[in-house]
Design a protein around this motif. Structure first.
Motif, PDB file in Angstrom:
ATOM      1  N   UNK A 181       0.852  -1.194   0.000  1.00  0.00           N
ATOM      2  CA  UNK A 181       0.000   0.000   0.000  1.00  0.00           C
ATOM      3  C   UNK A 181       0.885   1.240   0.000  1.00  0.00           C
ATOM      4  N   UNK A 182       0.666   2.087  -0.974  1.00  0.00           N
ATOM      5  CA  UNK A 182       1.435   3.319  -1.119  1.00  0.00           C
ATOM      6  C   UNK A 182       0.507   4.509  -0.911  1.00  0.00           C
ATOM      7  N   UNK A 183       0.885   5.359   0.014  1.00  0.00           N
ATOM      8  CA  UNK A 183       0.068   6.512   0.380  1.00  0.00           C
ATOM      9  C   UNK A 183       0.572   7.752  -0.345  1.00  0.00           C
ATOM     10  N   UNK A 184      -0.329   8.438  -0.998  1.00  0.00           N
ATOM     11  CA  UNK A 184       0.011   9.684  -1.674  1.00  0.00           C
ATOM     12  C   UNK A 184       0.032  10.822  -0.659  1.00  0.00           C
ATOM     13  N   UNK A 185       1.128  11.552  -0.614  1.00  0.00           N
ATOM     14  CA  UNK A 185       1.241  12.672   0.318  1.00  0.00           C
ATOM     15  C   UNK A 185       1.507  13.986  -0.422  1.00  0.00           C
ATOM     16  N   UNK A 186       2.161  13.938  -1.568  1.00  0.00           N
ATOM     17  CA  UNK A 186       2.432  15.146  -2.341  1.00  0.00           C
ATOM     18  C   UNK A 186       1.249  15.428  -3.255  1.00  0.00           C
ATOM     19  N   UNK A 187       0.711  16.632  -3.152  1.00  0.00           N
ATOM     20  CA  UNK A 187      -0.448  16.987  -3.963  1.00  0.00           C
ATOM     21  C   UNK A 187      -1.775  16.656  -3.325  1.00  0.00           C
ATOM     22  N   UNK A 188      -1.791  16.411  -2.025  1.00  0.00           N
ATOM     23  CA  UNK A 188      -3.041  16.118  -1.341  1.00  0.00           C
ATOM     24  C   UNK A 188      -2.868  16.428   0.137  1.00  0.00           C
ATOM     25  N   UNK A 189      -3.931  16.212   0.917  1.00  0.00           N
ATOM     26  CA  UNK A 189      -3.895  16.312   2.378  1.00  0.00           C
ATOM     27  C   UNK A 189      -4.548  15.054   2.938  1.00  0.00           C
ATOM     28  N   UNK A 190      -4.048  14.572   4.048  1.00  0.00           N
ATOM     29  CA  UNK A 190      -4.485  13.294   4.604  1.00  0.00           C
ATOM     30  C   UNK A 190      -4.964  13.500   6.035  1.00  0.00           C
ATOM     31  N   UNK A 191      -6.146  12.991   6.338  1.00  0.00           N
ATOM     32  CA  UNK A 191      -6.695  13.015   7.696  1.00  0.00           C
ATOM     33  C   UNK A 191      -6.774  11.590   8.212  1.00  0.00           C
ATOM     34  N   UNK A 192      -6.212  11.338   9.395  1.00  0.00           N
ATOM     35  CA  UNK A 192      -6.189  10.012  10.018  1.00  0.00           C
ATOM     36  C   UNK A 192      -7.006  10.088  11.300  1.00  0.00           C
ATOM     37  N   UNK A 193      -8.065   9.295  11.395  1.00  0.00           N
ATOM     38  CA  UNK A 193      -8.933   9.290  12.577  1.00  0.00           C
ATOM     39  C   UNK A 193      -8.958   7.905  13.184  1.00  0.00           C
ATOM     40  N   UNK A 194      -8.809   7.838  14.489  1.00  0.00           N
ATOM     41  CA  UNK A 194      -8.841   6.548  15.170  1.00  0.00           C
ATOM     42  C   UNK A 194      -8.816   6.723  16.671  1.00  0.00           C
ATOM     43  N   UNK A 195      -9.379   5.763  17.364  1.00  0.00           N
ATOM     44  CA  UNK A 195      -9.408   5.805  18.825  1.00  0.00           C
ATOM     45  C   UNK A 195      -8.007   5.617  19.389  1.00  0.00           C
ATOM     46  N   UNK A 196      -7.893   5.786  20.691  1.00  0.00           N
ATOM     47  CA  UNK A 196      -6.603   5.602  21.351  1.00  0.00           C
ATOM     48  C   UNK A 196      -6.095   4.178  21.149  1.00  0.00           C
ATOM     49  N   UNK A 197      -4.847   4.063  20.713  1.00  0.00           N
ATOM     50  CA  UNK A 197      -4.267   2.761  20.459  1.00  0.00           C
ATOM     51  C   UNK A 197      -4.634   2.145  19.130  1.00  0.00           C
ATOM     52  N   UNK A 198      -5.277   2.915  18.243  1.00  0.00           N
ATOM     53  CA  UNK A 198      -5.684   2.365  16.950  1.00  0.00           C
ATOM     54  C   UNK A 198      -4.538   2.281  15.959  1.00  0.00           C
ATOM     55  N   UNK A 199      -3.430   2.984  16.218  1.00  0.00           N
ATOM     56  CA  UNK A 199      -2.280   2.881  15.328  1.00  0.00           C
ATOM     57  C   UNK A 199      -2.054   4.087  14.435  1.00  0.00           C
ATOM     58  N   UNK A 200      -2.468   5.265  14.901  1.00  0.00           N
ATOM     59  CA  UNK A 200      -2.236   6.475  14.095  1.00  0.00           C
ATOM     60  C   UNK A 200      -0.741   6.728  13.911  1.00  0.00           C
ATOM     61  N   UNK A 201       0.051   6.431  14.949  1.00  0.00           N
ATOM     62  CA  UNK A 201       1.487   6.633  14.846  1.00  0.00           C
ATOM     63  C   UNK A 201       2.129   5.775  13.771  1.00  0.00           C
ATOM     64  N   UNK A 202       1.557   4.607  13.473  1.00  0.00           N
ATOM     65  CA  UNK A 202       2.113   3.759  12.420  1.00  0.00           C
ATOM     66  C   UNK A 202       2.032   4.451  11.070  1.00  0.00           C
ATOM     67  N   UNK A 203       0.936   5.135  10.807  1.00  0.00           N
ATOM     68  CA  UNK A 203       0.806   5.859   9.540  1.00  0.00           C
ATOM     69  C   UNK A 203       1.762   7.052   9.502  1.00  0.00           C
ATOM     70  N   UNK A 204       1.874   7.773  10.617  1.00  0.00           N
ATOM     71  CA  UNK A 204       2.750   8.942  10.629  1.00  0.00           C
ATOM     72  C   UNK A 204       4.206   8.535  10.436  1.00  0.00           C
ATOM     73  N   UNK A 205       4.679   7.564  11.212  1.00  0.00           N
ATOM     74  CA  UNK A 205       6.090   7.204  11.163  1.00  0.00           C
ATOM     75  C   UNK A 205       6.439   6.431   9.896  1.00  0.00           C
ATOM     76  N   UNK A 206       5.513   5.640   9.364  1.00  0.00           N
ATOM     77  CA  UNK A 206       5.787   4.965   8.097  1.00  0.00           C
ATOM     78  C   UNK A 206       5.912   5.962   6.961  1.00  0.00           C
TER      79      UNK A 206
END
Length: 500
Positions: A233-258
């Motif tokens: 899975x390849x996430x597009x970051x250039x040319x867009x904006x990304x919103x990540x929503x999830x409860x505590x412990x859902x793994x938001x940091x995995x998306x940020x650090x990856x």
């Protein structure tokens, strides 16, 4: 003058009892037996031709040995079957994936079509309300095709005239349980036809280790994990904006650090700048030496966002009339603003002035920033409108584990949960559900289930040790050409830290 039809006889019926219902039976037309036999034979031939056309391998497996047995005897047929089995085993051992693609999945699709879907099609359609039984005749959607791969079955279905996609999306639970699957997802193939996806197993049940840092310098799409079909899975970051929503412990940091991990080579090459806002001082602080700018105090976060707006407006003034899209260069690198727990800055901030500044800056960046190379990736826990009133300004959205079913549509848009984005059903056990989420991109209404790789603390320390010096060695740009309020080699001090 007018010919009296059988239905007109109901007018002449007179009943002395007011509540007696008038019974009307239409005239019965008897079809000759010859016509019935011809129609039956034509349907049989058409069905056989269609069966051979759609499932040639499944038809050849019993037919060819049977014909040879009839013509030449059982010994030759047995030898032929043995040779075919030996050739198949050799093929599978030498190149397993091509064997599955050309033979294995087709045989599995034929078996599941006959034994699972065709056998239960009529009762599931009738009971779920997608079919009708009128006057002894079943009106059912047509099962056109069944395809299988390593994790799911995909059914191509022709809807009845007058049906809508929502009629099927509202009944995904009935379809899933009716055919013995965990979930069901609905997508549009073309006008009048749908694709129903029934997973057989969960490839994302096992946590993923950190994706290796890429060797190629690129600003994206960034490989951050895997899709449900086991493809990257390849996430597009250039040319867009990304919103990540999830409860505590859902793994938001995995998306940020990856995402950070995938952009490190481009950062070293001077094509990317990472600006980090970390109001809770926990998620991004371990790798703060990787960031061109880092802010933790709410006032510092507001100043940093204002600086990003200044860079965006300066670029827009220079690009006006010359460019319509941004290409990263060392002079104008792609700026990615990372915001962890954005709700703390936009909703839970006690200082109303700071709250208004931050909200206005984020709204400006998300509406005008992507064309000039300024992107925003924000993470939050509560997606309600009163908490994040600019969530619709993010084109790409990711829903991790959420507490309520209504929150799925808040994040991914109306109808996302009906199409199979069951973010409220993701397991709260970290080993099973951390980093698992549904992505809805700007270009497609269908949610995609993915899992981001887990970047451990040791991985982050190794990233800092290898790439932190790249930030310190970036040359200071001329202040007459770049409106940066301070040199880009200077970090915004964190709370309790003395500014250099």
């Amino acid at each position: 003058m007018f010919r009296k039809l059988p239905g007109d006889e109901a007018r002449n019926l007179v009943s002395t009892t007011p509540d007696t219902a008038v019974v009307f039976r239409p005239a019965v037309v008897r079809t000759p037996a010859f016509v019935t036999i011809v129609i039956w034979l034509s349907r049989l031939v058409a069905g056989l031709v269609r069966l051979v056309w759609r499932h040639p391998i499944a038809v050849a497996v019993p037919v060819v040995p049977g014909v040879i047995w009839t013509l030449y005897g059982w010994r030759l047929a047995l030898v032929l079957v043995g040779l075919v089995l030996l050739a198949g085993l050799s093929w599978a051992s030498l190149h397993w994936f091509s064997f599955l693609r050309l033979v294995g999945w087709r045989l599995l699709a034929f078996w599941r079509r006959v034994w699972i879907y065709r056998r239960h099609w009529q009762p599931v359609m009738i009971i779920s309300g997608l079919g009708r039984h009128l006057r002894g005749r079943d009106y059912l959607p047509r099962l056109m095709r069944v395809e299988c791969d390593g994790w799911a079955d995909r059914l191509t279905v022709k809807m009845l005239n007058g049906q809508a996609v929502k009629d099927w999306a509202d009944r995904t639970d009935q379809l899933a349980h009716g055919f013995g699957s965990r979930t069901c997802r609905v997508s549009i193939a073309r006008a009048g036809r749908l694709v129903l996806t029934f997973p057989r197993r969960d490839p994302l049940a096992v946590p993923l280790s950190a994706v290796p840092i890429p060797d190629v310098v690129s600003v994206g799409p960034v490989e951050i994990g895997a899709r449900e079909d086991s493809t990257p899975y390849r996430l597009k970051v250039h040319g867009t904006h990304v919103l990540i929503a999830g409860a505590t412990g859902a793994g938001k940091g995995s998306f940020l650090w990856s995402t950070i991990r995938g952009l490190l080579p481009a950062m070293r090459a001077g094509l990317v700048e990472l600006w980090a806002l970390d109001p809770k001082l926990m998620e991004l602080s371990l790798g703060r030496d990787l960031f061109t700018w880092y802010a933790a105090d709410p006032e510092q976060c507001a100043d940093l966002l204002d600086d990003a707006v200044t860079v965006m407006q300066e670029r827009a003034g220079r690009f006006a009339g010359l460019l319509r899209s941004h290409t990263p260069t060392t002079a104008d690198p792609f700026v990615l603003v990372l915001v962890d727990e954005v709700a703390f800055l936009t909703a839970y901030q006690s200082d109303r002035t700071l709250k208004q500044r931050i909200t206005a800056a984020l709204a400006t960046l998300t509406t005008q920033g992507r064309a000039v190379g300024v992107g925003v990736m924000a993470a939050l826990q509560d997606p309600r409108k009163e908490v994040m009133n600019i969530r619709n300004l993010f084109p790409d959205k990711i829903a991790l584990r959420l507490d309520e079913s209504e929150q799925v549509d808040m994040v991914l848009g109306d109808g996302a949960r009906d199409r199979g984005a069951l973010a409220d059903h993701i397991s709260p056990v970290p080993e099973l559900g951390a980093g698992v989420g549904y992505v809805r991109l700007e270009t497609s209404p269908d949610p995609v289930r993915v899992r981001a790789a887990y970047v451990s603390d040791d991985d982050i320390r190794a990233m800092v040790a290898q790439y932190a010096q790249a930030v310190d060695t970036v040359p200071i740009t001329d202040q007459t050409t770049a409106p940066s309020p301070m040199p880009i080699t200077t970090r915004v001090p964190v709370i309790g830290e003395v500014a250099p």
